[in-house]
Design a protein around this motif. Structure first.
Motif, mmCIF file in Angstrom:
data_model
loop_
_atom_site.group_PDB
_atom_site.id
_atom_site.type_symbol
_atom_site.label_atom_id
_atom_site.label_comp_id
_atom_site.label_asym_id
_atom_site.label_seq_id
_atom_site.Cartn_x
_atom_site.Cartn_y
_atom_site.Cartn_z
ATOM 1 N N TYR A 174 -1.391 4.702 -8.071
ATOM 2 C CA TYR A 174 -1.017 3.549 -7.566
ATOM 3 C C TYR A 174 -0.190 3.951 -6.247
ATOM 4 N N LEU A 186 -1.332 4.499 -2.249
ATOM 5 C CA LEU A 186 -1.529 4.090 -0.886
ATOM 6 C C LEU A 186 -0.668 5.299 -0.051
ATOM 7 N N SER A 187 -0.678 6.370 -0.502
ATOM 8 C CA SER A 187 -0.722 7.173 -0.020
ATOM 9 C C SER A 187 -1.562 7.804 0.914
ATOM 10 N N ASN A 214 0.184 3.793 3.031
ATOM 11 C CA ASN A 214 0.534 2.679 2.889
ATOM 12 C C ASN A 214 0.658 0.835 2.654
ATOM 13 N N LYS A 215 -0.852 0.997 3.206
ATOM 14 C CA LYS A 215 -1.368 0.103 2.533
ATOM 15 C C LYS A 215 -1.951 -0.769 1.278
ATOM 16 N N PRO A 216 -0.742 -1.974 0.802
ATOM 17 C CA PRO A 216 -1.043 -2.340 -0.496
ATOM 18 C C PRO A 216 -2.812 -3.052 -1.034
ATOM 19 N N CYS A 221 -5.261 -1.054 -2.799
ATOM 20 C CA CYS A 221 -5.051 -0.513 -3.753
ATOM 21 C C CYS A 221 -4.983 -1.356 -4.374
ATOM 22 N N SER A 249 -3.066 -1.414 -8.338
ATOM 23 C CA SER A 249 -1.656 -1.956 -8.801
ATOM 24 C C SER A 249 -1.924 -3.282 -10.013
#
Length: 87
Positions: A36, A40-41, A45-47, A50, A54
């Motif tokens: 996870y 993100l990286s 960093n946009k959840p 992902c 998650s």
């Protein structure tokens, strides 16, 4: 929830409440957590990019009683179901 044993205070453990994440001391979900974090990286960093990762991480935590079991809709995955139904 507390009792006294020979003058010592004892607090019995209880399941965590929603939003409370006890530490994963045994590293049971470390692999899914790392996947996870890598996702993100890769996606600034946009959840929202992902969600699969998650969801896998949350499922791992719920399966091992590291968080209280919830329906996916309660965790914010309801919009994902709507998208799948539209396809």
């Amino acid at each position: 929830m507390t009792s006294y044993t020979l003058g010592q205070k004892y607090i019995s453990p209880i399941k965590p409440e929603r939003g409370v994440f006890p530490l994963d001391h045994e590293g049971e979900c470390k692999e899914s957590m790392l996947k996870y974090m890598l996702c993100l990286s890769r996606h600034d960093n946009k959840p929202s990019n992902c969600q699969d990762e998650s969801k896998t991480y949350f499922q791992c935590r719920m399966d091992r009683n590291l968080m209280k079991k919830h329906e996916w809709e309660d965790l914010g995955y309801h919009h994902e179901q709507q998208q799948q139904q539209q396809k």
